[in-house]
Design a protein around this motif. Structure first.
Motif, PDB file in Angstrom:
ATOM      1  N   PHE A 110      17.594  20.107 -20.227  1.00 38.99           N
ATOM      2  CA  PHE A 110      18.458  19.855 -19.064  1.00 38.99           C
ATOM      3  C   PHE A 110      19.917  20.093 -19.428  1.00 38.99           C
ATOM      4  CE2 PHE A 110      20.996  17.286 -16.186  1.00 38.99           C
ATOM      5  CZ  PHE A 110      20.401  17.504 -14.949  1.00 38.99           C
ATOM      6  N   GLU A 111      20.320  19.612 -20.595  1.00 44.52           N
ATOM      7  CA  GLU A 111      21.699  19.826 -21.046  1.00 44.52           C
ATOM      8  C   GLU A 111      21.996  21.314 -21.203  1.00 44.52           C
ATOM      9  OE1 GLU A 111      21.707  17.520 -24.581  1.00 44.52           O
ATOM     10  OE2 GLU A 111      22.103  15.606 -23.549  1.00 44.52           O
ATOM     11  N   GLY A 112      21.005  22.077 -21.683  1.00 49.34           N
ATOM     12  CA  GLY A 112      21.182  23.511 -21.818  1.00 49.34           C
ATOM     13  C   GLY A 112      21.362  24.195 -20.476  1.00 49.34           C
ATOM     14  N   VAL A 113      20.587  23.782 -19.489  1.00 48.00           N
ATOM     15  CA  VAL A 113      20.706  24.328 -18.140  1.00 48.00           C
ATOM     16  C   VAL A 113      22.074  23.995 -17.556  1.00 48.00           C
ATOM     17  CG1 VAL A 113      19.867  24.106 -15.765  1.00 48.00           C
ATOM     18  CG2 VAL A 113      18.243  24.332 -17.648  1.00 48.00           C
ATOM     19  N   LEU A 114      22.466  22.742 -17.699  1.00 47.90           N
ATOM     20  CA  LEU A 114      23.737  22.286 -17.140  1.00 47.90           C
ATOM     21  C   LEU A 114      24.916  23.020 -17.775  1.00 47.90           C
ATOM     22  CD1 LEU A 114      24.860  20.281 -15.114  1.00 47.90           C
ATOM     23  CD2 LEU A 114      24.766  18.512 -16.882  1.00 47.90           C
ATOM     24  N   THR A 115      24.858  23.188 -19.078  1.00 43.88           N
ATOM     25  CA  THR A 115      25.933  23.887 -19.781  1.00 43.88           C
ATOM     26  C   THR A 115      25.994  25.350 -19.370  1.00 43.88           C
ATOM     27  OG1 THR A 115      25.780  22.386 -21.675  1.00 43.88           O
ATOM     28  CG2 THR A 115      26.830  24.519 -22.056  1.00 43.88           C
ATOM     29  N   ARG A 116      24.844  25.979 -19.209  1.00 43.04           N
ATOM     30  CA  ARG A 116      24.822  27.391 -18.808  1.00 43.04           C
ATOM     31  C   ARG A 116      25.442  27.573 -17.426  1.00 43.04           C
ATOM     32  NH1 ARG A 116      19.535  31.247 -17.872  1.00 43.04           N
ATOM     33  NH2 ARG A 116      19.221  29.768 -16.169  1.00 43.04           N
ATOM     34  N   VAL A 117      25.115  26.693 -16.497  1.00 46.50           N
ATOM     35  CA  VAL A 117      25.679  26.786 -15.149  1.00 46.50           C
ATOM     36  C   VAL A 117      27.187  26.536 -15.186  1.00 46.50           C
ATOM     37  CG1 VAL A 117      25.710  25.698 -12.881  1.00 46.50           C
ATOM     38  CG2 VAL A 117      23.529  26.176 -13.987  1.00 46.50           C
ATOM     39  N   ALA A 118      27.614  25.532 -15.959  1.00 44.01           N
ATOM     40  CA  ALA A 118      29.038  25.227 -16.066  1.00 44.01           C
ATOM     41  C   ALA A 118      29.797  26.389 -16.695  1.00 44.01           C
ATOM     42  CB  ALA A 118      29.241  23.955 -16.884  1.00 44.01           C
ATOM     43  N   ASP A 119      29.199  27.012 -17.694  1.00 45.08           N
ATOM     44  CA  ASP A 119      29.844  28.162 -18.346  1.00 45.08           C
ATOM     45  C   ASP A 119      30.026  29.319 -17.367  1.00 45.08           C
ATOM     46  OD1 ASP A 119      30.040  26.839 -20.746  1.00 45.08           O
ATOM     47  OD2 ASP A 119      28.327  27.826 -21.678  1.00 45.08           O
ATOM     48  N   ALA A 120      29.053  29.520 -16.484  1.00 43.21           N
ATOM     49  CA  ALA A 120      29.157  30.593 -15.495  1.00 43.21           C
ATOM     50  C   ALA A 120      30.315  30.327 -14.532  1.00 43.21           C
ATOM     51  CB  ALA A 120      27.850  30.728 -14.725  1.00 43.21           C
ATOM     52  N   LEU A 121      30.474  29.072 -14.118  1.00 39.72           N
ATOM     53  CA  LEU A 121      31.583  28.727 -13.236  1.00 39.72           C
ATOM     54  C   LEU A 121      32.918  28.865 -13.957  1.00 39.72           C
ATOM     55  CD1 LEU A 121      30.108  25.606 -11.432  1.00 39.72           C
ATOM     56  CD2 LEU A 121      30.510  27.855 -10.442  1.00 39.72           C
TER      57      LEU A 121
ATOM     58  N   GLN B 220      26.348  21.365  -8.550  1.00 39.06           N
ATOM     59  CA  GLN B 220      26.454  20.156  -7.729  1.00 39.06           C
ATOM     60  C   GLN B 220      25.158  19.362  -7.739  1.00 39.06           C
ATOM     61  OE1 GLN B 220      29.845  19.944  -7.535  1.00 39.06           O
ATOM     62  NE2 GLN B 220      29.488  19.046  -5.530  1.00 39.06           N
ATOM     63  N   ARG B 221      24.049  20.072  -7.648  1.00 36.72           N
ATOM     64  CA  ARG B 221      22.748  19.389  -7.620  1.00 36.72           C
ATOM     65  C   ARG B 221      22.429  18.764  -8.981  1.00 36.72           C
ATOM     66  NH1 ARG B 221      19.166  16.556  -7.085  1.00 36.72           N
ATOM     67  NH2 ARG B 221      17.072  16.914  -6.259  1.00 36.72           N
ATOM     68  N   LEU B 222      22.749  19.472 -10.043  1.00 33.71           N
ATOM     69  CA  LEU B 222      22.423  18.987 -11.387  1.00 33.71           C
ATOM     70  C   LEU B 222      23.296  17.816 -11.811  1.00 33.71           C
ATOM     71  CD1 LEU B 222      21.999  22.451 -13.139  1.00 33.71           C
ATOM     72  CD2 LEU B 222      20.165  20.819 -12.680  1.00 33.71           C
ATOM     73  N   THR B 223      24.508  17.755 -11.298  1.00 35.15           N
ATOM     74  CA  THR B 223      25.432  16.690 -11.713  1.00 35.15           C
ATOM     75  C   THR B 223      25.397  15.480 -10.786  1.00 35.15           C
ATOM     76  OG1 THR B 223      27.241  17.827 -10.541  1.00 35.15           O
ATOM     77  CG2 THR B 223      27.015  18.235 -12.911  1.00 35.15           C
ATOM     78  N   SER B 224      24.441  15.445  -9.883  1.00 35.99           N
ATOM     79  CA  SER B 224      24.350  14.307  -8.959  1.00 35.99           C
ATOM     80  C   SER B 224      22.924  13.767  -8.908  1.00 35.99           C
ATOM     81  CB  SER B 224      24.812  14.725  -7.558  1.00 35.99           C
ATOM     82  OG  SER B 224      24.031  15.799  -7.071  1.00 35.99           O
ATOM     83  N   GLN B 225      22.320  13.622 -10.087  1.00 37.86           N
ATOM     84  CA  GLN B 225      20.913  13.217 -10.134  1.00 37.86           C
ATOM     85  C   GLN B 225      20.685  11.804 -10.644  1.00 37.86           C
ATOM     86  OE1 GLN B 225      17.995  15.965 -11.416  1.00 37.86           O
ATOM     87  NE2 GLN B 225      19.007  17.732 -10.534  1.00 37.86           N
ATOM     88  N   GLY B 226      21.735  11.018 -10.686  1.00 35.97           N
ATOM     89  CA  GLY B 226      21.547   9.627 -11.063  1.00 35.97           C
ATOM     90  C   GLY B 226      21.615   9.385 -12.563  1.00 35.97           C
ATOM     91  N   ARG B 227      21.401   8.150 -12.940  1.00 34.62           N
ATOM     92  CA  ARG B 227      21.612   7.722 -14.329  1.00 34.62           C
ATOM     93  C   ARG B 227      20.606   8.299 -15.309  1.00 34.62           C
ATOM     94  NH1 ARG B 227      22.948   1.224 -13.604  1.00 34.62           N
ATOM     95  NH2 ARG B 227      24.828   1.492 -12.294  1.00 34.62           N
ATOM     96  N   ALA B 228      19.430   8.628 -14.835  1.00 32.76           N
ATOM     97  CA  ALA B 228      18.392   9.097 -15.767  1.00 32.76           C
ATOM     98  C   ALA B 228      18.740  10.459 -16.363  1.00 32.76           C
ATOM     99  CB  ALA B 228      17.047   9.169 -15.055  1.00 32.76           C
ATOM    100  N   ALA B 229      19.413  11.287 -15.596  1.00 31.10           N
ATOM    101  CA  ALA B 229      19.702  12.643 -16.053  1.00 31.10           C
ATOM    102  C   ALA B 229      20.897  12.654 -16.996  1.00 31.10           C
ATOM    103  CB  ALA B 229      19.973  13.547 -14.861  1.00 31.10           C
TER     104      ALA B 229
END
Length: 206
Positions: free
Chosen positions: A63-74, A117-126
């Motif tokens: 999940f962290e890898g996905v989030l970082t990849r999306v953030a890097d693209a932005l 936006q979807r990945l960074t708003s998934q609650g405390r578990a993520a």
């Protein structure tokens, strides 16, 4: 001693890793972190569960890898907009307006932003994005504002604060319009950004 990977094997490994990230992004965005299993990701990526673990270790790291990849693209989108719009010698009002419009019309409508936006708003578990990565786009603009201040284009003893003011007056107001009044956003946003740039320059260029 482990053998070095041949170019062909390295490429296959990279292709599998990309497929896993693509599958994970699709499922994390669609179903959420908690409801997405490694089994489902492996099936979507058409690889074994063991391959997912070999590349990423566990679901959290993936999940962290996905989030970082999306953030890097932005971040790349913002970096390109800074380099191509806030250029030396360009009229500052024109450059700031073009930069803000480019971010709003290129970054916000992109699938990367929707995923972010979807990945960074998934609650405390993520897992959450490290602050250093999350703030990269703003840091890039702060660096350019520091350069503009050094060249006498703006008066900004605190470039970080100037960056926040500019973003609030332009990009964030445009984003609010997109969220609340999407039907009229296309016609309203140019005026919002123009007014924001004018307000910023009244405060920071004397």
């Amino acid at each position: 001693m482990a053998k070095a990977q041949t170019p062909g094997r390295r490429q296959r490994s990279e292709n599998k890793q990309a497929a896993i990230l693509d599958a994970a992004e699709l499922l994390f965005v669609r179903d959420g972190y908690e409801l997405t299993s490694v089994d489902a990701i492996a099936a979507e990526a058409k690889v074994s569960k063991r391959t997912v673990y070999d590349h990423f270790g566990d679901k959290r790291t993936l999940f962290e890898g996905v989030l970082t990849r999306v953030a890097d693209a932005l971040t790349t989108t913002v970096h390109t907009a800074i380099d191509e719009e806030l250029t030396a010698g360009r009229d500052l009002r024109e450059g700031l307006t073009a930069f803000a419009m480019r971010v709003v019309t290129t970054a916000f409508p992109s699938s990367d932003y929707v995923a972010f936006q979807r990945l960074t708003s998934q609650g405390r578990a993520a897992p959450v994005l490290p602050r250093a990565v999350h703030d990269q786009p703003e840091d890039l603009l702060e660096k350019r504002f520091t350069e503009l201040a050094a060249g006498g284009e703006i008066q900004a003893p605190d470039a970080a604060r100037a960056t926040k003011h500019f973003t609030a007056l332009t990009v964030l107001l445009a984003l609010e319009e997109l969220r609340t009044e999407p039907a009229r956003a296309a016609t309203e946003i140019p005026g919002i950004i123009a007014d924001g740039v004018d307000a910023f320059l009244r405060a920071y260029r004397r």
